[in-house]
Scaffold this motif. Structure first.
Motif, PDB file in Angstrom:
ATOM      1  N   TRP A 185      -4.829   8.316 -52.362  1.00  0.00           N
ATOM      2  CA  TRP A 185      -4.090   9.121 -53.166  1.00  0.00           C
ATOM      3  C   TRP A 185      -2.677   9.239 -53.153  1.00  0.00           C
ATOM      4  O   TRP A 185      -2.179   9.420 -54.444  1.00  0.00           O
ATOM      5  CB  TRP A 185      -4.778  10.256 -52.472  1.00  0.00           C
ATOM      6  CG  TRP A 185      -4.464  11.558 -53.428  1.00  0.00           C
ATOM      7  CD1 TRP A 185      -4.683  11.982 -54.448  1.00  0.00           C
ATOM      8  CD2 TRP A 185      -3.467  12.679 -53.019  1.00  0.00           C
ATOM      9  NE1 TRP A 185      -4.375  13.293 -55.159  1.00  0.00           N
ATOM     10  CE2 TRP A 185      -3.378  13.506 -54.105  1.00  0.00           C
ATOM     11  CE3 TRP A 185      -2.529  12.994 -51.858  1.00  0.00           C
ATOM     12  CZ2 TRP A 185      -2.747  14.785 -53.917  1.00  0.00           C
ATOM     13  CZ3 TRP A 185      -1.735  14.170 -51.743  1.00  0.00           C
ATOM     14  CH2 TRP A 185      -1.847  14.808 -52.964  1.00  0.00           C
ATOM     15  N   GLN A 186      -1.984   8.840 -52.228  1.00  0.00           N
ATOM     16  CA  GLN A 186      -0.357   8.813 -52.264  1.00  0.00           C
ATOM     17  C   GLN A 186      -0.136   7.657 -53.189  1.00  0.00           C
ATOM     18  O   GLN A 186       0.933   7.666 -53.781  1.00  0.00           O
ATOM     19  CB  GLN A 186      -0.022   8.490 -50.799  1.00  0.00           C
ATOM     20  CG  GLN A 186      -0.223   9.734 -49.756  1.00  0.00           C
ATOM     21  CD  GLN A 186       0.044   9.474 -48.499  1.00  0.00           C
ATOM     22  OE1 GLN A 186      -0.137   8.765 -47.869  1.00  0.00           O
ATOM     23  NE2 GLN A 186       0.693  10.655 -47.828  1.00  0.00           N
TER      24      GLN A 186
ATOM     25  N   ARG B 195      -1.673   6.947 -55.904  1.00  0.00           N
ATOM     26  CA  ARG B 195      -2.019   7.102 -57.207  1.00  0.00           C
ATOM     27  C   ARG B 195      -0.577   8.201 -57.567  1.00  0.00           C
ATOM     28  O   ARG B 195      -0.289   8.387 -58.592  1.00  0.00           O
ATOM     29  CB  ARG B 195      -3.258   8.093 -57.125  1.00  0.00           C
ATOM     30  CG  ARG B 195      -4.620   7.403 -57.327  1.00  0.00           C
ATOM     31  CD  ARG B 195      -5.758   8.392 -57.445  1.00  0.00           C
ATOM     32  NE  ARG B 195      -6.806   7.513 -58.020  1.00  0.00           N
ATOM     33  CZ  ARG B 195      -7.559   6.642 -56.999  1.00  0.00           C
ATOM     34  NH1 ARG B 195      -7.284   6.534 -55.773  1.00  0.00           N
ATOM     35  NH2 ARG B 195      -8.650   6.012 -57.423  1.00  0.00           N
ATOM     36  N   LEU B 196      -0.241   9.161 -56.704  1.00  0.00           N
ATOM     37  CA  LEU B 196       0.897   9.902 -56.862  1.00  0.00           C
ATOM     38  C   LEU B 196       2.060   9.031 -57.257  1.00  0.00           C
ATOM     39  O   LEU B 196       2.990   9.242 -58.081  1.00  0.00           O
ATOM     40  CB  LEU B 196       1.199  10.663 -55.745  1.00  0.00           C
ATOM     41  CG  LEU B 196       0.510  12.041 -55.684  1.00  0.00           C
ATOM     42  CD1 LEU B 196       0.646  12.870 -54.486  1.00  0.00           C
ATOM     43  CD2 LEU B 196       0.347  13.018 -56.817  1.00  0.00           C
TER      44      LEU B 196
ATOM     45  N   GLU C 250       2.620   7.643 -60.413  1.00  0.00           N
ATOM     46  CA  GLU C 250       3.149   8.618 -61.592  1.00  0.00           C
ATOM     47  C   GLU C 250       4.790   8.720 -61.572  1.00  0.00           C
ATOM     48  O   GLU C 250       5.045   9.394 -62.665  1.00  0.00           O
ATOM     49  CB  GLU C 250       2.533   9.911 -61.457  1.00  0.00           C
ATOM     50  CG  GLU C 250       1.083   9.999 -61.436  1.00  0.00           C
ATOM     51  CD  GLU C 250       0.310   9.577 -62.738  1.00  0.00           C
ATOM     52  OE1 GLU C 250       1.126   9.763 -63.779  1.00  0.00           O
ATOM     53  OE2 GLU C 250      -0.573   9.166 -62.602  1.00  0.00           O
TER      54      GLU C 250
ATOM     55  N   ILE D 282       1.109  17.119 -62.951  1.00  0.00           N
ATOM     56  CA  ILE D 282       0.673  16.077 -62.528  1.00  0.00           C
ATOM     57  C   ILE D 282       0.086  15.975 -61.037  1.00  0.00           C
ATOM     58  O   ILE D 282      -1.055  15.587 -60.709  1.00  0.00           O
ATOM     59  CB  ILE D 282       1.781  14.928 -62.713  1.00  0.00           C
ATOM     60  CG1 ILE D 282       2.125  14.429 -64.027  1.00  0.00           C
ATOM     61  CG2 ILE D 282       1.212  13.744 -61.935  1.00  0.00           C
ATOM     62  CD1 ILE D 282       2.978  13.425 -64.267  1.00  0.00           C
ATOM     63  N   PHE D 283       1.016  16.714 -60.427  1.00  0.00           N
ATOM     64  CA  PHE D 283       0.402  16.884 -58.694  1.00  0.00           C
ATOM     65  C   PHE D 283      -0.829  17.798 -58.939  1.00  0.00           C
ATOM     66  O   PHE D 283      -1.615  17.549 -58.073  1.00  0.00           O
ATOM     67  CB  PHE D 283       1.686  17.640 -57.957  1.00  0.00           C
ATOM     68  CG  PHE D 283       0.947  17.885 -56.431  1.00  0.00           C
ATOM     69  CD1 PHE D 283       1.198  16.718 -55.863  1.00  0.00           C
ATOM     70  CD2 PHE D 283       0.576  18.805 -56.087  1.00  0.00           C
ATOM     71  CE1 PHE D 283       0.901  16.741 -54.290  1.00  0.00           C
ATOM     72  CE2 PHE D 283       0.505  19.238 -54.946  1.00  0.00           C
ATOM     73  CZ  PHE D 283       0.454  17.910 -53.777  1.00  0.00           C
TER      74      PHE D 283
ATOM     75  N   ALA E  56      -3.810  15.535 -59.896  1.00  0.00           N
ATOM     76  CA  ALA E  56      -3.996  14.502 -58.997  1.00  0.00           C
ATOM     77  C   ALA E  56      -4.831  15.156 -57.973  1.00  0.00           C
ATOM     78  O   ALA E  56      -5.674  14.673 -57.600  1.00  0.00           O
ATOM     79  CB  ALA E  56      -2.779  13.883 -58.461  1.00  0.00           C
ATOM     80  N   ARG E  57      -4.463  16.183 -57.453  1.00  0.00           N
ATOM     81  CA  ARG E  57      -5.314  16.962 -56.474  1.00  0.00           C
ATOM     82  C   ARG E  57      -6.541  17.470 -56.828  1.00  0.00           C
ATOM     83  O   ARG E  57      -7.572  17.413 -56.239  1.00  0.00           O
ATOM     84  CB  ARG E  57      -4.468  18.247 -56.133  1.00  0.00           C
ATOM     85  CG  ARG E  57      -3.072  17.927 -54.944  1.00  0.00           C
ATOM     86  CD  ARG E  57      -2.835  19.150 -54.420  1.00  0.00           C
ATOM     87  NE  ARG E  57      -3.837  20.030 -53.786  1.00  0.00           N
ATOM     88  CZ  ARG E  57      -3.512  21.155 -53.085  1.00  0.00           C
ATOM     89  NH1 ARG E  57      -2.410  21.674 -53.104  1.00  0.00           N
ATOM     90  NH2 ARG E  57      -4.560  21.994 -52.672  1.00  0.00           N
TER      91      ARG E  57
ATOM     92  N   LYS F 128      -8.637  14.481 -56.689  1.00  0.00           N
ATOM     93  CA  LYS F 128      -8.834  14.046 -55.468  1.00  0.00           C
ATOM     94  C   LYS F 128      -9.978  14.645 -54.914  1.00  0.00           C
ATOM     95  O   LYS F 128     -11.138  14.335 -54.423  1.00  0.00           O
ATOM     96  CB  LYS F 128      -7.677  14.053 -54.522  1.00  0.00           C
ATOM     97  CG  LYS F 128      -7.872  13.397 -53.133  1.00  0.00           C
ATOM     98  CD  LYS F 128      -6.978  13.709 -52.294  1.00  0.00           C
ATOM     99  CE  LYS F 128      -6.963  13.204 -50.805  1.00  0.00           C
ATOM    100  NZ  LYS F 128      -8.132  13.615 -50.220  1.00  0.00           N
TER     101      LYS F 128
END
Length: 195
Positions: free
Chosen positions: A133-134, A136-137, A140, A177-178, A181-182, A185
């Motif tokens: 996941w990190q 993936r961030l 971005e 975006i954050f 993404a959350r 997830k």
């Protein structure tokens, strides 16, 4: 000399499009590489080997040359504009400071580019730096650079760049975006638990 500026401008566009394509693809491969670390053997070894080959190829064959083309053509345009009184001097036109901001953002993108090289090396040594996941961030970050650099160049050159709107809009987009993404997830975690 006018033809030289058009050639350099086109080369600059080709360079940065290729650079961002490479950085986006590299970020995605890093996600898959990290996810492969959680697989059982022999899949883990096979996948990790393949992703590491792909990472280095993308970094060396796409990202590095594209970065050099982007910087080279851009700096050549600045130099031609500075020495010629018949070509645009990008340092003195438009919104004050826009070119300085663009160069600062490009320096930040270059730092990100070089940082990914360190990540590849550390992953190859077996170190687990971030979770998927990190990564993936992290993938971005080039998007934020792309948006900020593009808006800075277009509006700055036109003389209508508002720094408050630029950074306010960037902060809102980064927040979106954050949040997205959350949400992704959480959905993915829920689907994995149900499976």
């Amino acid at each position: 000399m006018a033809y030289a500026i058009f050639f350099l401008k086109a080369l600059h566009v080709v360079g940065f499009v290729s650079w961002f394509a490479g950085l986006f693809y590299l970020g995605r491969i890093l996600v898959y590489d990290e996810e492969a670390a959680g697989q059982p053997e022999p899949e883990k070894g096979i996948l990790k080997r393949q992703y590491q080959i792909m990472e280095w190829r993308v970094y060396r064959i796409i990202c590095n040359p594209a970065m050099m083309i982007t910087w080279g053509a851009g700096l050549a345009m600045l130099a031609l504009g500075w020495i010629s009184d018949r070509l645009p001097n990008y340092l003195s036109m438009g919104t004050p400071g826009w070119m300085h901001l663009k160069l600062l953002l490009l320096a930040g993108l270059t730092a990100y580019h070089l940082w990914t090289k360190g990540i590849i090396r550390r992953m190859q040594a077996g170190e687990r730096i971030f979770n998927s996941w990190q990564y993936r961030l992290l993938n971005e970050l080039p998007t934020l650079f792309l948006i900020t650099i593009s808006y800075t160049a277009v509006y700055g050159k036109a003389g209508s760049l508002n720094y408050g709107y630029l950074f306010g809009g960037l902060a809102l987009f980064a927040g979106f975006i954050f949040w997205a993404a959350r949400a992704y997830k959480k959905r993915r975690d829920r689907l994995e638990k149900e499976a």
